[in-house]
Write a protein that holds these residues in place. Structure first.
Motif, PDB file in Angstrom:
ATOM      1  N   ALA A  26     -59.493 -58.284-102.355  1.00 35.32           N
ATOM      2  CA  ALA A  26     -59.192 -58.862-103.872  1.00 35.32           C
ATOM      3  C   ALA A  26     -58.069 -60.821-104.345  1.00 35.32           C
ATOM      4  O   ALA A  26     -58.018 -61.392-104.496  1.00 35.32           O
ATOM      5  CB  ALA A  26     -57.885 -57.800-104.901  1.00 35.32           C
ATOM      6  N   ASP A  27     -56.939 -60.408-102.994  1.00 32.36           N
ATOM      7  CA  ASP A  27     -56.834 -61.839-102.604  1.00 32.36           C
ATOM      8  C   ASP A  27     -57.329 -62.699-102.386  1.00 32.36           C
ATOM      9  O   ASP A  27     -56.666 -64.486-103.081  1.00 32.36           O
ATOM     10  CB  ASP A  27     -55.395 -60.703-101.176  1.00 32.36           C
ATOM     11  N   ASN A  28     -58.904 -62.946-101.444  1.00 28.02           N
ATOM     12  CA  ASN A  28     -59.323 -63.824-101.080  1.00 28.02           C
ATOM     13  C   ASN A  28     -59.309 -64.086-102.091  1.00 28.02           C
ATOM     14  O   ASN A  28     -59.925 -65.916-102.156  1.00 28.02           O
ATOM     15  CB  ASN A  28     -60.152 -63.561 -99.603  1.00 28.02           C
ATOM     16  N   ILE A  29     -60.569 -63.199-103.617  1.00 30.40           N
ATOM     17  CA  ILE A  29     -61.678 -64.193-104.754  1.00 30.40           C
ATOM     18  C   ILE A  29     -59.990 -64.774-104.989  1.00 30.40           C
ATOM     19  O   ILE A  29     -60.842 -65.584-105.655  1.00 30.40           O
ATOM     20  CB  ILE A  29     -61.462 -62.648-105.259  1.00 30.40           C
ATOM     21  N   GLU A  30     -58.670 -64.121-105.641  1.00 29.58           N
ATOM     22  CA  GLU A  30     -57.660 -65.485-106.132  1.00 29.58           C
ATOM     23  C   GLU A  30     -57.825 -66.237-105.485  1.00 29.58           C
ATOM     24  O   GLU A  30     -57.404 -67.295-106.240  1.00 29.58           O
ATOM     25  CB  GLU A  30     -56.891 -63.909-106.161  1.00 29.58           C
ATOM     26  N   TYR A  31     -57.583 -66.766-104.228  1.00 33.18           N
ATOM     27  CA  TYR A  31     -56.897 -67.514-103.488  1.00 33.18           C
ATOM     28  C   TYR A  31     -58.479 -68.932-103.674  1.00 33.18           C
ATOM     29  O   TYR A  31     -58.089 -70.083-103.560  1.00 33.18           O
ATOM     30  CB  TYR A  31     -56.606 -67.218-102.180  1.00 33.18           C
ATOM     31  N   GLU A  36     -55.257 -55.702-112.409  1.00 30.64           N
ATOM     32  CA  GLU A  36     -55.197 -54.040-112.219  1.00 30.64           C
ATOM     33  C   GLU A  36     -55.229 -53.327-110.667  1.00 30.64           C
ATOM     34  O   GLU A  36     -56.375 -53.227-110.049  1.00 30.64           O
ATOM     35  CB  GLU A  36     -55.372 -53.332-113.216  1.00 30.64           C
ATOM     36  N   GLY A  37     -54.577 -51.716-111.032  1.00 35.01           N
ATOM     37  CA  GLY A  37     -55.407 -51.237-109.467  1.00 35.01           C
ATOM     38  C   GLY A  37     -54.341 -51.783-107.816  1.00 35.01           C
ATOM     39  O   GLY A  37     -54.758 -50.649-107.213  1.00 35.01           O
ATOM     40  N   THR A  38     -53.210 -52.453-108.279  1.00 30.05           N
ATOM     41  CA  THR A  38     -52.568 -52.950-107.115  1.00 30.05           C
ATOM     42  C   THR A  38     -52.061 -51.947-106.020  1.00 30.05           C
ATOM     43  O   THR A  38     -51.773 -52.492-105.181  1.00 30.05           O
ATOM     44  CB  THR A  38     -52.416 -53.963-107.028  1.00 30.05           C
ATOM     45  N   GLN A  39     -51.556 -50.956-106.873  1.00 29.61           N
ATOM     46  CA  GLN A  39     -50.440 -49.836-106.316  1.00 29.61           C
ATOM     47  C   GLN A  39     -51.345 -49.179-105.725  1.00 29.61           C
ATOM     48  O   GLN A  39     -50.674 -48.556-104.038  1.00 29.61           O
ATOM     49  CB  GLN A  39     -49.488 -48.891-107.589  1.00 29.61           C
ATOM     50  N   THR A  40     -52.596 -48.386-105.981  1.00 36.81           N
ATOM     51  CA  THR A  40     -53.445 -47.071-105.040  1.00 36.81           C
ATOM     52  C   THR A  40     -54.091 -48.391-104.309  1.00 36.81           C
ATOM     53  O   THR A  40     -54.329 -47.701-103.466  1.00 36.81           O
ATOM     54  CB  THR A  40     -53.612 -46.527-106.483  1.00 36.81           C
ATOM     55  N   TRP A  91     -59.066 -48.810-106.395  1.00 33.05           N
ATOM     56  CA  TRP A  91     -60.416 -50.059-107.750  1.00 33.05           C
ATOM     57  C   TRP A  91     -59.349 -51.120-108.205  1.00 33.05           C
ATOM     58  O   TRP A  91     -58.234 -50.921-108.596  1.00 33.05           O
ATOM     59  CB  TRP A  91     -61.006 -49.395-108.211  1.00 33.05           C
ATOM     60  N   VAL A  92     -59.698 -52.539-107.995  1.00 34.82           N
ATOM     61  CA  VAL A  92     -59.153 -53.177-108.203  1.00 34.82           C
ATOM     62  C   VAL A  92     -59.610 -53.470-108.836  1.00 34.82           C
ATOM     63  O   VAL A  92     -61.211 -54.332-108.828  1.00 34.82           O
ATOM     64  CB  VAL A  92     -58.250 -54.641-106.579  1.00 34.82           C
ATOM     65  N   LEU A  93     -59.336 -54.369-110.274  1.00 40.60           N
ATOM     66  CA  LEU A  93     -60.278 -54.289-111.403  1.00 40.60           C
ATOM     67  C   LEU A  93     -59.257 -56.136-111.530  1.00 40.60           C
ATOM     68  O   LEU A  93     -57.896 -56.313-111.418  1.00 40.60           O
ATOM     69  CB  LEU A  93     -59.628 -54.068-112.311  1.00 40.60           C
ATOM     70  N   MET A  94     -60.379 -57.581-111.604  1.00 37.97           N
ATOM     71  CA  MET A  94     -59.485 -58.348-111.620  1.00 37.97           C
ATOM     72  C   MET A  94     -60.040 -59.565-112.843  1.00 37.97           C
ATOM     73  O   MET A  94     -61.369 -58.910-113.122  1.00 37.97           O
ATOM     74  CB  MET A  94     -59.817 -59.464-110.233  1.00 37.97           C
ATOM     75  N   ASP A  95     -59.398 -59.410-114.424  1.00 34.94           N
ATOM     76  CA  ASP A  95     -60.691 -60.100-115.465  1.00 34.94           C
ATOM     77  C   ASP A  95     -59.775 -61.649-115.083  1.00 34.94           C
ATOM     78  O   ASP A  95     -58.927 -62.454-115.359  1.00 34.94           O
ATOM     79  CB  ASP A  95     -59.142 -59.650-116.117  1.00 34.94           C
ATOM     80  N   ASN A 145     -64.426 -64.485-118.434  1.00 32.02           N
ATOM     81  CA  ASN A 145     -65.512 -63.894-118.540  1.00 32.02           C
ATOM     82  C   ASN A 145     -66.189 -63.335-117.661  1.00 32.02           C
ATOM     83  O   ASN A 145     -67.058 -62.835-117.642  1.00 32.02           O
ATOM     84  CB  ASN A 145     -66.475 -65.307-119.183  1.00 32.02           C
ATOM     85  N   ILE A 146     -65.989 -63.042-116.785  1.00 35.48           N
ATOM     86  CA  ILE A 146     -65.531 -62.391-115.423  1.00 35.48           C
ATOM     87  C   ILE A 146     -65.445 -61.204-115.691  1.00 35.48           C
ATOM     88  O   ILE A 146     -63.926 -61.587-114.690  1.00 35.48           O
ATOM     89  CB  ILE A 146     -66.158 -63.725-114.322  1.00 35.48           C
ATOM     90  N   VAL A 147     -65.509 -60.007-114.646  1.00 31.57           N
ATOM     91  CA  VAL A 147     -64.206 -58.944-114.641  1.00 31.57           C
ATOM     92  C   VAL A 147     -65.101 -58.745-113.248  1.00 31.57           C
ATOM     93  O   VAL A 147     -66.111 -57.941-112.742  1.00 31.57           O
ATOM     94  CB  VAL A 147     -64.685 -57.595-115.711  1.00 31.57           C
ATOM     95  N   VAL A 148     -63.983 -58.156-111.911  1.00 30.44           N
ATOM     96  CA  VAL A 148     -64.186 -57.629-110.638  1.00 30.44           C
ATOM     97  C   VAL A 148     -63.856 -56.456-110.737  1.00 30.44           C
ATOM     98  O   VAL A 148     -62.868 -56.487-110.976  1.00 30.44           O
ATOM     99  CB  VAL A 148     -64.352 -59.059-110.127  1.00 30.44           C
TER     100      VAL A 148
END
Length: 137
Positions: free
Chosen positions: A71-76, A90-94, A97-101, A104-107
């Motif tokens: 997730a961090d690498n995608i964001e960077y 979402e989901g960075t607490q547990t 399953w991290v969802l990155m919106d 137009n693309i949801v990861v």
């Protein structure tokens, strides 16, 4: 008063639609591969009126630290390549399953158990699915 059915339809502007060849799409796939994400698939949701985005990109990883790393690498990488920021994460607490919106693309970055349980590919079975293997680079 507006009919309920019209509230679920996305409005498509006159701008070009996102494709699998877009810089954002390719950058996300590349960033997942860099951190050893596996079983990468994309779902093309553009023909589904109820869809919340044009594409879902789904991958799985073997551990919670790897969920965070991907997730961090995608964001960077996305910020570096396109200048776009993630709209919602979402989901960075547990870290199961991290969802990155990216609108137009949801990861979806998932542990194998969550991916099997939620079966997003089956839930969105009307979408065309494409696997992104290493040889597709």
């Amino acid at each position: 008063m507006e009919p309920l059915a019209s509230l679920t339809k996305r409005k498509i502007s006159g701008t070009a639609r996102l494709t699998r060849n877009s810089k954002l799409f390719k950058t996300i796939i590349s960033a997942i591969r860099e951190k050893k994400g596996e079983n990468i698939v994309s779902l093309d949701l553009r023909q589904i009126p109820e869809a919340v985005s044009d594409f879902f990109i789904i991958c799985e990883v073997s551990s919670s630290p790897q969920v965070k790393s991907v997730a961090d690498n995608i964001e960077y990488r996305v910020k570096e390549a396109t200048g776009e920021n993630v709209y919602q994460r979402e989901g960075t607490q547990t870290l199961q399953w991290v969802l990155m919106d990216y609108v137009n693309i949801v990861v979806h970055i998932m542990l194998p158990e969550q991916r099997k349980f939620y079966s997003l590919e089956e839930m969105w079975s009307d979408a065309s699915i494409k696997a992104h293997n290493e040889k597709d680079i």
